[in-house]
Structure formats: C-alpha cells, structure tokens
Design an enzyme around this catalytic site. Structure first.
Site, PDB file in Angstrom:
ATOM      1  N   LYS A 129       0.778  -0.992  -0.051  1.00  0.00           N
ATOM      2  CA  LYS A 129       0.071  -0.113  -0.096  1.00  0.00           C
ATOM      3  C   LYS A 129       0.702   1.221  -0.033  1.00  0.00           C
ATOM      4  O   LYS A 129       0.616   2.121  -0.713  1.00  0.00           O
ATOM      5  CB  LYS A 129      -0.842  -0.005   1.245  1.00  0.00           C
ATOM      6  N   LYS A 160      -3.249  -9.763 -10.075  1.00  0.00           N
ATOM      7  CA  LYS A 160      -4.233 -10.082  -9.002  1.00  0.00           C
ATOM      8  C   LYS A 160      -5.483  -9.258  -9.140  1.00  0.00           C
ATOM      9  O   LYS A 160      -5.137  -8.036  -9.129  1.00  0.00           O
ATOM     10  CB  LYS A 160      -3.884 -10.244  -7.596  1.00  0.00           C
ATOM     11  N   LYS A 212      -9.912  -4.192  -6.196  1.00  0.00           N
ATOM     12  CA  LYS A 212     -10.586  -3.148  -6.475  1.00  0.00           C
ATOM     13  C   LYS A 212      -9.599  -1.685  -6.815  1.00  0.00           C
ATOM     14  O   LYS A 212      -9.620  -0.844  -7.550  1.00  0.00           O
ATOM     15  CB  LYS A 212     -11.376  -2.736  -5.304  1.00  0.00           C
TER      16      LYS A 212
HETATM   17  P1  TYM Z   1     -10.814  -7.976   1.005  1.00  0.00           P
HETATM   18  O1  TYM Z   1     -11.997  -7.215   1.297  1.00  0.00           O
HETATM   19  O2  TYM Z   1      -9.518  -7.150   0.352  1.00  0.00           O
HETATM   20  O3  TYM Z   1     -11.091  -9.204   0.351  1.00  0.00           O
HETATM   21  C1  TYM Z   1     -12.002 -10.129   0.600  1.00  0.00           C
HETATM   22  C2  TYM Z   1     -11.752 -11.553   0.536  1.00  0.00           C
HETATM   23  O4  TYM Z   1     -11.609 -11.643  -1.208  1.00  0.00           O
HETATM   24  C3  TYM Z   1     -10.269 -12.207  -1.238  1.00  0.00           C
HETATM   25  N1  TYM Z   1      -9.708 -11.892  -2.655  1.00  0.00           N
HETATM   26  C4  TYM Z   1      -9.314 -12.510  -3.510  1.00  0.00           C
HETATM   27  N2  TYM Z   1      -9.121 -13.977  -3.666  1.00  0.00           N
HETATM   28  C5  TYM Z   1      -8.512 -14.474  -4.678  1.00  0.00           C
HETATM   29  N3  TYM Z   1      -8.373 -13.753  -5.719  1.00  0.00           N
HETATM   30  C6  TYM Z   1      -8.465 -12.305  -5.750  1.00  0.00           C
HETATM   31  N4  TYM Z   1      -8.081 -11.203  -6.807  1.00  0.00           N
HETATM   32  C7  TYM Z   1      -8.869 -11.696  -4.667  1.00  0.00           C
HETATM   33  N5  TYM Z   1      -9.187 -10.415  -4.065  1.00  0.00           N
HETATM   34  C8  TYM Z   1      -9.476 -10.393  -2.916  1.00  0.00           C
HETATM   35  C9  TYM Z   1      -9.295 -11.794  -0.112  1.00  0.00           C
HETATM   36  O5  TYM Z   1      -8.225 -12.835   0.081  1.00  0.00           O
HETATM   37  C10 TYM Z   1     -10.412 -11.818   0.828  1.00  0.00           C
HETATM   38  O6  TYM Z   1     -10.543 -13.175   1.529  1.00  0.00           O
HETATM   39  N6  TYM Z   1      -8.274  -7.956   5.387  1.00  0.00           N
HETATM   40  C11 TYM Z   1      -9.384  -8.731   4.658  1.00  0.00           C
HETATM   41  C12 TYM Z   1     -10.500  -8.535   5.443  1.00  0.00           C
HETATM   42  C13 TYM Z   1     -10.497  -8.887   6.719  1.00  0.00           C
HETATM   43  C14 TYM Z   1     -10.699 -10.335   7.320  1.00  0.00           C
HETATM   44  C15 TYM Z   1     -10.611 -10.124   8.640  1.00  0.00           C
HETATM   45  C16 TYM Z   1     -10.667 -11.633   6.460  1.00  0.00           C
HETATM   46  C17 TYM Z   1     -10.700  -8.178   7.848  1.00  0.00           C
HETATM   47  N7  TYM Z   1     -10.701  -9.040   8.862  1.00  0.00           N
HETATM   48  C18 TYM Z   1     -10.616 -11.254   9.405  1.00  0.00           C
HETATM   49  C19 TYM Z   1     -10.492 -12.528   7.302  1.00  0.00           C
HETATM   50  C20 TYM Z   1     -10.520 -12.665   8.701  1.00  0.00           C
HETATM   51  C21 TYM Z   1      -9.310  -7.925   3.159  1.00  0.00           C
HETATM   52  O7  TYM Z   1      -8.873  -6.802   3.247  1.00  0.00           O
HETATM   53  O8  TYM Z   1     -10.235  -8.641   2.447  1.00  0.00           O
END
Ligand code: TYM
Length: 320
Positions: free
Chosen positions: A110, A189, A192
């Site tokens: 980031k 990858k 957003k």
């Molecule tokens: P976030 O909001 O970025 O994404 C949500 C979930 O989607 C998965 N993901 C992907 N998987 C495969 N290929 C991709 N291109 C891809 N883009 C996103 C992410 O791996 C995620 O599982 N930090 C986390 C949110 C969070 C969380 C938690 C998750 C906050 N607290 C506790 C698990 C447990 C996040 O930013 O996900």
C-alpha cells in the site's frame, strides 16, 4: 468448528472476492458455525466518504446474501456492531512486536502505491487478528493475499498465550488452491484498488467492455495460441465445465480463432453463471427490511460470542 471471515466494503465486490472467499465461505456454512462480517472498521483505513462507507456496507451485505449466504445458517454482521474488537486490538497491540508488523506485505504494497502511512494502516493486521481471535475461530476462508495476516494472527495468539496463559485457539487459513489468486483483466491479481476488476453484479455493458479489454499478446487469429498463459482461459476455468474448458484449450492450440471470440465466450459464461444470483438480488431488494433484520440478528449473535471471549481476555490480562 467455527468459521470466520471478513470482507472490506471499500468498493463493489468483484469475481476475485467471489471465487477467493465468498464461494468457499458459502460452502463452509454447512460445516459448522459460520460468522461473516463486513469489515467497515478496516475500510476506514482507505474510505474517507461516510455516505459511501454506509452504502457500500449495505451493498456488501446484499451481494453476499444474493450469492448464497444463508442467514439461517450463517451469521452476517457489521464489524462496527462489535466494538469489543477494538478493545481486543488494543490489548493485542501491547504484545505485538514492531518487527512483525513491519514485515507485513500488504502494508508495504500500500505504501508503494502511494497510500498514506497512517497508524491505522500499520495496525491493520492487529485489528484483523482481533477479528479472528474474538470468536474463537478455527477456520478462516480467504484468498492467498490474506495468508500472511492469518500467520500474524497465530503469532499474536501464541504471544498472548505465552504471556498470560492459554487464552486463544490458533486459527487456520483455508485457501482454495484453484482460486487463491484470481487474475484481473491485466493479468495481475484482481483488486478494486488496481482498477482491473470485473464486478459480480456490474452493469452488463461495462462488464462486457471489461472482458473485451482483457490483455492478450499479439498472436494473429490463424496462429496457435498458448492456453496455459492466458488470462482468458484462467478466468474461463472459473465458470466452465471440465469439457468446456478442455474444448477452449483445444481451440487455442489449434489456431483459427481470435482472442475476441474467446472473450465473448467468457462473457457469456460469466453472465449465465451469475444470472440466478442477480435474480435473487432483485428479490432481496424488494423486501425493504430484510437486510436490516439479518444484520440486527447477526450483530446480536456476534456480540454474545465476542463478549464471552473478552471476559476471558480481560480476566487473564488483569482488567476489571
Ligand atoms: P478484502 O476485502 O480485500 O477481500 C475479501 C476476500 O476476497 C479475497 N480476494 C481474492 N481472492 C482471490 N483472488 C483475488 N484476486 C482476490 N481479491 C480479494 C481476499 O483474500 C479476502 O479473503 N483484510 C481482509 C478483510 C478482513 C478479514 C478479517 C478477513 C478483515 N478482517 C478477518 C478474514 C478474517 C481484506 O482486506 O479482504
């Protein structure tokens, strides 16, 4: 078995979210007590528009429900409806080594992309550890990009257990090898923040445009093409049957079909795949109180568990 995962309401959901986390999470709701939340506290590290945060949070709930999250089986709630997680995050931060957080890939990525280095962004993995540990979670379905965060959660749980006695279970990441990193239209990858996303419920015209702009090489129509290195094939494999996938690979190798035709095929499959969910989404939208009721019920259950665990934590560390 307790299953937990979260998703940030920092934009609309894309097919990387769906295949990496939502679909596996929906499948797991039959295997134990599942808790899924909308990570609005986390999203505050990047979203600065309060109205957008509220709208996106509702939209994540809507989309997750439309995709098959069953509120009779799984608990869906908003992160901020369980403010105890911020209390736990503080307690965890008092044992969290600086070095551990400084190694976080996501923080470094980031910063490299020009995001301002705030304390909240730096502390993100500690809040995430609190999210997981506060529900005594066993399994955390996520995409590969979250793997390090789960490892850090385990490190923090061990640190707390060593310091204050046995408090926390050690959770495990559940990552689907076939969909651990769904590529975006540029082959990186899907994310957003990279602007290479195809949204689950995107406008049809826009989705078609995005699929048609998937980056390819300049192999001419008549020449054989390599299916193994193609983003089109990778994305197609998410939607197609085994036979359909084998057929597309065959056409690639044979030559005579242009990338544009393969993209059209991918777009049709994608549209077909999400059509029933789109329909379900319309139904949910017609019931004005449905989402609120689900989130209210979810908040109550999540609070019950979080409060129980926090009583254990407060006692162990010497508070109250
Ligand atoms: P976030 O909001 O970025 O994404 C949500 C979930 O989607 C998965 N993901 C992907 N998987 C495969 N290929 C991709 N291109 C891809 N883009 C996103 C992410 O791996 C995620 O599982 N930090 C986390 C949110 C969070 C969380 C938690 C998750 C906050 N607290 C506790 C698990 C447990 C996040 O930013 O996900």
């Amino acid at each position: 078995m307790r299953i937990l995962s979260g998703i940030q309401p920092s934009g609309v959901l894309h097919i990387g979210n769906y295949f990496g986390m939502m679909r596996p999470a929906i499948a797991l709701q039959a295997e134990g007590e599942a808790l899924y939340f909308i990570a609005d506290y986390h999203a505050l590290t990047s979203v600065r528009d309060p109205e957008a945060l509220r709208t996106n949070s509702r939209r994540v709930a809507l989309d997750f429900l439309a995709c098959g999250l069953d509120p009779e089986r799984a608990t869906l709630f908003r992160h901020s409806d369980v403010p105890q997680v911020t209390e736990l995050a503080w307690i965890l931060s008092t044992v969290a080594p600086m070095g551990l957080l400084e190694r976080a890939h996501s923080y470094k990525d980031k910063l490299a992309r020009g995001v301002a280095a705030t304390v909240g962004l730096f502390n993100y993995p500690v809040l995430m550890a609190a999210d997981i540990l506060i529900y005594d979670s066993d399994v955390v379905p996520v995409g590969k990009d979250q793997k390090q965060h789960i490892e850090m959660t385990r490190d923090l749980a061990v640190k707390m257990n060593e310091t204050f006695g046995q408090i926390f279970k050690l959770p495990e990441a559940r990552i689907q090898p076939a969909t651990e990193t769904v590529p975006g239209i540029d082959g990186q990858k899907m994310s957003k923040s990279y602007g290479n996303n195809i949204d689950i419920f995107g406008d049809e015209k826009e989705t078609r445009k995005r699929v048609m702009s998937i980056v390819t090489d300049s192999t001419p129509v008549e020449a054989p093409k390599d299916p193994e290195r193609s983003t089109i094939v990778q994305l197609y494999s998410l939607f197609a049957s085994k036979d359909e996938l084998a057929n597309m690979k065959e056409q690639f190798k044979k030559g005579g079909t242009g990338y544009g035709d393969f993209k059209k095929e991918l777009f049709e499959k994608l549209r077909e795949y999400f059509a029933p969910m789109r329909k379900r989404r319309e139904e949910i939208l017609r019931d004005k109180s449905y989402i609120n009721n689900v989130l209210t019920k979810g908040a109550k259950r999540a609070n019950e568990i979080a409060e129980q665990v926090m009583q254990r934590v407060r006692k162990a560390v010497g508070l109250r």
